[in-house]
Design an enzyme around this catalytic site. Sequence first.
Site, PDB file in Angstrom:
ATOM      1  N   ARG A   1      -4.033  -4.905   6.314  1.00 16.44           N
ATOM      2  CA  ARG A   1      -5.174  -5.576   6.953  1.00 16.44           C
ATOM      3  C   ARG A   1      -6.479  -4.789   6.825  1.00 16.44           C
ATOM      4  O   ARG A   1      -7.534  -5.309   7.177  1.00 16.44           O
ATOM      5  CB  ARG A   1      -4.857  -5.859   8.419  1.00 16.44           C
ATOM      6  CG  ARG A   1      -3.799  -6.948   8.604  1.00 16.44           C
ATOM      7  CD  ARG A   1      -3.656  -7.368  10.050  1.00 16.44           C
ATOM      8  NE  ARG A   1      -2.846  -8.550  10.203  1.00 16.44           N
ATOM      9  CZ  ARG A   1      -1.563  -8.582  10.589  1.00 16.44           C
ATOM     10  NH1 ARG A   1      -0.949  -7.446  10.861  1.00 16.44           N
ATOM     11  NH2 ARG A   1      -0.912  -9.714  10.719  1.00 16.44           N
TER      12      ARG A   1
ATOM     13  N   GLY B   1       8.014   1.764   8.584  1.00 15.37           N
ATOM     14  CA  GLY B   1       6.942   2.715   8.840  1.00 15.37           C
ATOM     15  C   GLY B   1       6.739   2.863  10.349  1.00 15.37           C
ATOM     16  O   GLY B   1       6.761   1.887  11.093  1.00 15.37           O
TER      17      GLY B   1
ATOM     18  N   HIS C   1       0.881  -1.168   0.000  1.00 13.98           N
ATOM     19  CA  HIS C   1       0.000   0.000   0.000  1.00 13.98           C
ATOM     20  C   HIS C   1       0.920   1.220   0.000  1.00 13.98           C
ATOM     21  O   HIS C   1       2.163   1.073   0.013  1.00 13.98           O
ATOM     22  CB  HIS C   1      -0.954  -0.018   1.200  1.00 13.98           C
ATOM     23  CG  HIS C   1      -0.255  -0.204   2.513  1.00 13.98           C
ATOM     24  ND1 HIS C   1       0.521   0.768   3.083  1.00 13.98           N
ATOM     25  CD2 HIS C   1      -0.189  -1.269   3.348  1.00 13.98           C
ATOM     26  CE1 HIS C   1       1.010   0.335   4.212  1.00 13.98           C
ATOM     27  NE2 HIS C   1       0.620  -0.906   4.411  1.00 13.98           N
ATOM     28  N   GLU C   2       0.306   2.387   0.024  1.00 13.81           N
ATOM     29  CA  GLU C   2       1.100   3.615  -0.097  1.00 13.81           C
ATOM     30  C   GLU C   2       2.189   3.736   0.964  1.00 13.81           C
ATOM     31  O   GLU C   2       3.244   4.341   0.718  1.00 13.81           O
ATOM     32  CB  GLU C   2       0.159   4.810   0.024  1.00 13.81           C
ATOM     33  CG  GLU C   2       0.256   5.748  -1.144  1.00 13.81           C
ATOM     34  CD  GLU C   2      -0.785   6.824  -0.974  1.00 13.81           C
ATOM     35  OE1 GLU C   2      -1.978   6.497  -1.177  1.00 13.81           O
ATOM     36  OE2 GLU C   2      -0.411   7.959  -0.632  1.00 13.81           O
TER      37      GLU C   2
ATOM     38  N   GLN D   1       6.655 -15.024  12.832  1.00 15.56           N
ATOM     39  CA  GLN D   1       6.120 -13.916  13.620  1.00 15.56           C
ATOM     40  C   GLN D   1       4.594 -13.969  13.769  1.00 15.56           C
ATOM     41  O   GLN D   1       3.993 -13.044  14.289  1.00 15.56           O
ATOM     42  CB  GLN D   1       6.576 -12.582  13.042  1.00 15.56           C
ATOM     43  CG  GLN D   1       6.011 -12.223  11.679  1.00 15.56           C
ATOM     44  CD  GLN D   1       6.680 -10.979  11.109  1.00 15.56           C
ATOM     45  OE1 GLN D   1       7.810 -11.026  10.661  1.00 15.56           O
ATOM     46  NE2 GLN D   1       5.969  -9.854  11.097  1.00 15.56           N
TER      47      GLN D   1
ATOM     48  N   HIS E   1       4.144   1.369   2.131  1.00 13.78           N
ATOM     49  CA  HIS E   1       5.351   0.695   1.626  1.00 13.78           C
ATOM     50  C   HIS E   1       6.012   1.531   0.528  1.00 13.78           C
ATOM     51  O   HIS E   1       7.230   1.652   0.463  1.00 13.78           O
ATOM     52  CB  HIS E   1       4.987  -0.664   1.002  1.00 13.78           C
ATOM     53  CG  HIS E   1       4.400  -1.652   1.955  1.00 13.78           C
ATOM     54  ND1 HIS E   1       3.085  -2.040   1.922  1.00 13.78           N
ATOM     55  CD2 HIS E   1       4.967  -2.348   2.968  1.00 13.78           C
ATOM     56  CE1 HIS E   1       2.858  -2.929   2.869  1.00 13.78           C
ATOM     57  NE2 HIS E   1       3.977  -3.137   3.517  1.00 13.78           N
TER      58      HIS E   1
HETATM   59  O1  PAF Z   1       6.580  -5.032   9.161  1.00 13.73           O
HETATM   60  C1  PAF Z   1       6.637  -6.077   8.477  1.00 13.73           C
HETATM   61  O2  PAF Z   1       6.116  -6.155   7.380  1.00 13.73           O
HETATM   62  C2  PAF Z   1       7.378  -7.275   9.042  1.00 13.73           C
HETATM   63  O3  PAF Z   1       7.243  -7.349  10.424  1.00 13.73           O
HETATM   64  C3  PAF Z   1       8.861  -7.324   8.649  1.00 13.73           C
HETATM   65  C4  PAF Z   1       9.617  -6.138   9.221  1.00 13.73           C
HETATM   66  C5  PAF Z   1       8.996  -7.325   7.137  1.00 13.73           C
HETATM   67  C6  PAF Z   1       9.518  -8.585   9.198  1.00 13.73           C
HETATM   68  O4  PAF Z   1       8.915  -9.722   8.692  1.00 13.73           O
END
Ligand code: PAF
Length: 288
Positions: free
Chosen positions: A185, A145, A32-33, A59, A35
Amino acid sequence: MKIIKKITEMQRLLIDLNLKQVGFVPTMGYFHEGHLTLMQQAKKDNDIVISSIFVNPLQFGPNEDFETYPRNESRDIQLAEKNGVDILFMPSANEMYPNERMVTLIANDRTDVLCGRSRPGHFDGVLTVLTKLFHIIQPDKVYFGLKDAQQVAVVDALIRDLNFSLELIGIPTVREDDGLAKSSRNVYLSQIERKEAASLYKALKIGQNLVVDGEKNPDTIIKEVEAVLTNETSGSIDYVELYSYPALRPISVINEQSILAIAVQFANARLIDNILLDENGNNVNRFK
Ligand code: PAF
């Protein structure tokens, strides 16, 4: 733009880039914007921009959305190319974690509050994947971000504790017109929830304005923010918290850089947002 899927190929390429300054934008894709802003900033600051797309299984907790996490590789590839990425690293899970791991990273600090409290192991997974990615890519600067401000605080600790020679850049949250923080999300919100979700930022701004007007007691601010979220959304409040930042320690008086952060659980989406404040309540727009 080069797309690379193998770690050894990435490492070989880095030898060719030897003297160039590399900016790195690690992601889990579904751009999205937010990124794209990180990529654009990385392009301005560096000779080469490398981004990664890897939905990191480590994670996600057992009841979280790893399987259903939104993915759209072909769209992401086009967007990365348009926004200045020179190399897109897209390893498979097997490429990143081929064997049973013998070494595990555990975050000891900055993780028992905010999202860390309700997502046990989440930041350990983030630290592990980022350590691997930093070793593979060896960037000079890495971009995140500030919407995930706790993640930025934890990465700051990682870089300092393990002496990574790279600069951490935190970029302000990119928002929709009504203030909702952009997030992969958000697609899970129903139409009604999407409208209500604007109140997250509204609540944070109300909290911020109290500080600007001289309120120094975190509890008073937290109560006001909770009231807005309760009255204006159908979601359930996961947390409204205020800490020093980036140390993420409880404070009894707001007299240093701090974070006012919230998480609200809607039917199919848990949304987070935050504002970083200086001691007078003004916005802090960059990580330091
Ligand atoms: O923020 C994210 O998208 C993830 O936590 C990251 C930093 C790429 C690690 O998987």
